[in-house]
Design an enzyme around this catalytic site. Structure first.
Site, PDB file in Angstrom:
ATOM      1  NE  ARG A  12      -2.210  -1.916   3.277  1.00  0.00           N
ATOM      2  CZ  ARG A  12      -2.575  -2.064   4.541  1.00  0.00           C
ATOM      3  NH1 ARG A  12      -3.640  -1.427   4.994  1.00  0.00           N
ATOM      4  NH2 ARG A  12      -1.884  -2.829   5.371  1.00  0.00           N
ATOM      5  CG  ASN A  49      -2.901  -6.955  19.131  1.00  0.00           C
ATOM      6  OD1 ASN A  49      -2.006  -6.540  19.871  1.00  0.00           O
ATOM      7  ND2 ASN A  49      -2.709  -7.890  18.217  1.00  0.00           N
ATOM      8  CG  ASN A  57      32.445  43.033   7.492  1.00  0.00           C
ATOM      9  OD1 ASN A  57      31.951  42.750   6.408  1.00  0.00           O
ATOM     10  ND2 ASN A  57      31.808  43.738   8.404  1.00  0.00           N
TER      11      ASN A  57
HETATM   12  C1  UD1 Z   1      -1.809  -7.036  13.262  1.00  0.00           C
HETATM   13  C2  UD1 Z   1      -2.478  -7.864  14.353  1.00  0.00           C
HETATM   14  C3  UD1 Z   1      -3.713  -7.142  14.853  1.00  0.00           C
HETATM   15  C4  UD1 Z   1      -3.335  -5.767  15.347  1.00  0.00           C
HETATM   16  C5  UD1 Z   1      -2.574  -4.988  14.282  1.00  0.00           C
HETATM   17  C6  UD1 Z   1      -2.026  -3.719  14.849  1.00  0.00           C
HETATM   18  C7  UD1 Z   1      -2.020 -10.214  13.839  1.00  0.00           C
HETATM   19  C8  UD1 Z   1      -2.568 -11.466  13.297  1.00  0.00           C
HETATM   20  N1  UD1 Z   1      -2.837  -9.164  13.818  1.00  0.00           N
HETATM   21  O1  UD1 Z   1      -2.699  -6.980  12.172  1.00  0.00           O
HETATM   22  O2  UD1 Z   1      -4.333  -7.857  15.897  1.00  0.00           O
HETATM   23  O3  UD1 Z   1      -4.489  -5.047  15.755  1.00  0.00           O
HETATM   24  O4  UD1 Z   1      -1.462  -5.761  13.778  1.00  0.00           O
HETATM   25  O5  UD1 Z   1      -1.448  -2.917  13.855  1.00  0.00           O
HETATM   26  O6  UD1 Z   1      -0.901 -10.187  14.313  1.00  0.00           O
HETATM   27  N2  UD1 Z   1       4.620  -9.418   8.894  1.00  0.00           N
HETATM   28  C9  UD1 Z   1       5.671 -10.209   8.518  1.00  0.00           C
HETATM   29  N3  UD1 Z   1       5.407 -11.421   7.964  1.00  0.00           N
HETATM   30  C10 UD1 Z   1       4.150 -11.882   7.795  1.00  0.00           C
HETATM   31  C11 UD1 Z   1       3.073 -11.068   8.179  1.00  0.00           C
HETATM   32  C12 UD1 Z   1       3.344  -9.841   8.733  1.00  0.00           C
HETATM   33  O7  UD1 Z   1       6.830  -9.831   8.665  1.00  0.00           O
HETATM   34  O8  UD1 Z   1       4.012 -12.997   7.294  1.00  0.00           O
HETATM   35  C13 UD1 Z   1       4.900  -8.116   9.507  1.00  0.00           C
HETATM   36  C14 UD1 Z   1       4.453  -6.946   8.661  1.00  0.00           C
HETATM   37  O9  UD1 Z   1       5.492  -6.488   7.838  1.00  0.00           O
HETATM   38  C15 UD1 Z   1       4.109  -5.905   9.710  1.00  0.00           C
HETATM   39  C16 UD1 Z   1       3.636  -6.739  10.907  1.00  0.00           C
HETATM   40  O10 UD1 Z   1       4.163  -8.026  10.705  1.00  0.00           O
HETATM   41  O11 UD1 Z   1       5.247  -5.164  10.122  1.00  0.00           O
HETATM   42  C17 UD1 Z   1       2.109  -6.775  11.040  1.00  0.00           C
HETATM   43  O12 UD1 Z   1       1.519  -7.387   9.934  1.00  0.00           O
HETATM   44  P1  UD1 Z   1       0.157  -6.861   9.307  1.00  0.00           P
HETATM   45  O13 UD1 Z   1      -0.183  -7.737   8.158  1.00  0.00           O
HETATM   46  O14 UD1 Z   1       0.264  -5.401   9.043  1.00  0.00           O
HETATM   47  O15 UD1 Z   1      -0.868  -7.127  10.502  1.00  0.00           O
HETATM   48  P2  UD1 Z   1      -2.282  -6.481  10.683  1.00  0.00           P
HETATM   49  O16 UD1 Z   1      -3.248  -7.127   9.756  1.00  0.00           O
HETATM   50  O17 UD1 Z   1      -2.191  -5.014  10.661  1.00  0.00           O
HETATM   51 CA    CA Z   2      -0.588  -3.448   9.986  1.00  0.00          CA
END
Ligand code: UD1
Ligand code: CA
Length: 456
Positions: free
Chosen positions: A17, A172, A362
């Site tokens: 995004r 969370n 100066n």
């Molecule tokens: C996650 C939480 C959610 C919380 C929110 C807060 C989970 C399942 N959900 O959701 O409860 O409210 O964050 O912002 O944890 N990432 C990896 N590898 C992966 C997946 C993710 O490195 O396979 C990293 C992403 O780069 C990111 C972070 O983990 O930095 C969070 O992942 P993201 O997919 O953004 O989680 P949310 O859906 O926002």
């Molecule tokens: Ca996120």
């Protein structure tokens, strides 16, 4: 005894995004990559080492995370199967055995040590999993914290939540602390039977409860947990970061007339009783000592400003500009890689680059140090108490002695000894009465032309 702590930073996301050619955690906030802010907060929370989980741009992300004092080891998550799966990419580090394992996200640069320390404290008090939660008016998209009789029993992701659960506004923040001795056994129990088919780190809460362990939520301010997914969110994170930093500086004794127009970098250092006028930009690497004044519309980067010096309005200080005590760099002046001695004045429309300017010298309006011959850069040395007349070009390499005077409009190509006057321009010649002769001639020419065209 001090508890040991491993922090696992999740930064393997695709940053889709962000619509960027680089990972979002490399985008700057306050002039440095956002992941470096996260590492900084970890350092302040007294953690021992960092396991970085990377995907795209692994080398650059690792470099940005390693800028501080903390030891960082990198782990690659090859498939993106969810936050629980991502933490296990660092299995080897967790297996080294720590009292606390802290999981943080690389895209939450506003986090401070406060909630991290509080989460570790809750582990020390006997909890197995500690979730950093926040309350918000708009919980859409976040995992909801399900609390029963004061105990945290589950985290439900938006997609898996019931209508009733979706109305919960306690969310969370994503950051979590886990009992290090139990971490791997707990993480290995995470499955992927959910709406997204991903391994959710958040399932740890229910797993802990099922294993008769203790889970708890620690509340933190919403701003600290703001995640960055888009450029618009990046801009609002920058805005919050700037507000926070300006506030800290004002509390420490810096005056700002219009703080919302002053932009700081992560390493900007400003002493007490410094006045910063509106619309000033501090790039990285600027130190301003006490009592200096930065007038409006100035741009500073990599510069050192000693006590009592004044800068601007409309000044540009570039890397290596070093202003002595009480010196002045005024409007439309640019200074690069140059020392301006104590009490020296560079007041108007001047470029000083690759130069040394002695005390109390100066520099007249429009002076240029010609430091570049198209291939190499050369140095200009100007002694103390010298006077450089306006509109002079000092062609480097060249030296001008103490107390020397350069006549205005000079092009100086040879060294000037101490106390000498240098004229580097054509001598003036006056021709008495000649102006009138010319004027009469020009008027006659104009009249003849008019007569010929009939006034048209
Ligand atoms: C996650 C939480 C959610 C919380 C929110 C807060 C989970 C399942 N959900 O959701 O409860 O409210 O964050 O912002 O944890 N990432 C990896 N590898 C992966 C997946 C993710 O490195 O396979 C990293 C992403 O780069 C990111 C972070 O983990 O930095 C969070 O992942 P993201 O997919 O953004 O989680 P949310 O859906 O926002
Ligand atoms: Ca996120």
């Amino acid at each position: 005894m001090k508890r040991t702590c491993l922090a696992v930073i999740l930064a393997a996301g695709e940053s889709t995004r962000m619509k960027s050619s680089k990972s979002k955690v490399l985008h700057p906030v306050g002039g440095r990559p956002m992941i470096a802010h996260v590492v900084d907060a970890l350092g302040r929370a007294q953690i021992d080492s960092v396991a970085l989980v990377v995907g795209r741009d692994a080398a650059a992300v690792e470099e940005a995370a390693s800028a501080g004092a903390l030891a960082v080891s990198s782990y690659t998550q090859t498939e993106r199967l969810g936050t629980g799966h991502a933490v296990l990419a660092a299995r080897e580090a967790i297996a080294r055995g720590y009292d606390d394992v802290l999981v943080v996200f690389g895209d939450t640069p506003l986090i401070t040590e406060g909630p991290l320390v509080a989460a570790r404290q809750a582990l020390a008090e006997g909890n197995d999993v500690v979730v950093i939660g926040f309350r918000t008016d708009d919980p859409t998209g976040y995992g909801r914290l399900i609390v029963r009789d004061g105990a945290l029993v589950a985290i439900r992701e938006q997609r898996d939540a019931s209508e009733e659960e979706r109305r919960i506004t306690y969310c969370n923040g994503g950051l979590m602390a886990i009992n290090g001795a139990k971490a791997l056994a707990l993480l290995d129990q995470i499955g992927n039977a959910n709406a997204k088919g991903e391994y959710y780190l958040t399932d740890l809460v229910e797993i802990v409860v099922a294993n008769s362990g203790k889970a708890i939520a620690v509340e933190a301010p919403e701003t600290e947990l703001t995640g960055c997914n888009t450029r618009a969110e990046l801009a609002s994170i920058e805005r919050i970061w700037q507000q926070r930093r300006r506030h800290e500086l004002m509390i420490s004794g810096v005056s700002m007339i219009a703080p919302e127009t002053v932009f700081l970098s992560y390493d900007t250092k400003i002493g007490q009783d410094v006045l910063i006028e509106p619309n000033v930009v501090f790039g990285p690497g600027v130190t301003v000592e006490s009592g200096a004044i930065i007038h409006a519309f100035s741009h500073l980067e990599g510069a050192y400003i000693s006590t009592g010096a004044t800068v601007g309005p409309y000044a540009r200080l570039r890397p290596g500009a070093n202003l002595g005590a009480g010196s002045k760099v005024g409007n439309f002046c640019e200074v690069k890689k140059a020392e301006i001695g104590a009490g020296a004045k560079v007041n108007h429309l001047t470029y000083i680059g690759d130069a040394f300017v002695g005390e109390k010298t100066n520099i007249g309006a429009g002076t240029i140090t010609c430091n570049y011959d198209g291939v190499n850069k050369h140095v200009t040395r100007i002694g103390a108490n010298a006077f450089i007349g306006s509109n002079s070009s000092l062609v480097a390499p060249v030296s001008i002695g103490d107390g020397a005077l350069v006549a205005s409009g000079s092009v100086v190509t040879e060294d000037v000894p101490d106390d000498a006057v240098a004229f580097g321009r054509a001598r003036q010649e006056n021709k008495p009465g000649r102006a009138k002769v010319l004027r009469d001639r020009y008027q006659a020419e104009k009249a003849a032309k008019k007569a010929k065209t009939g006034g048209h």
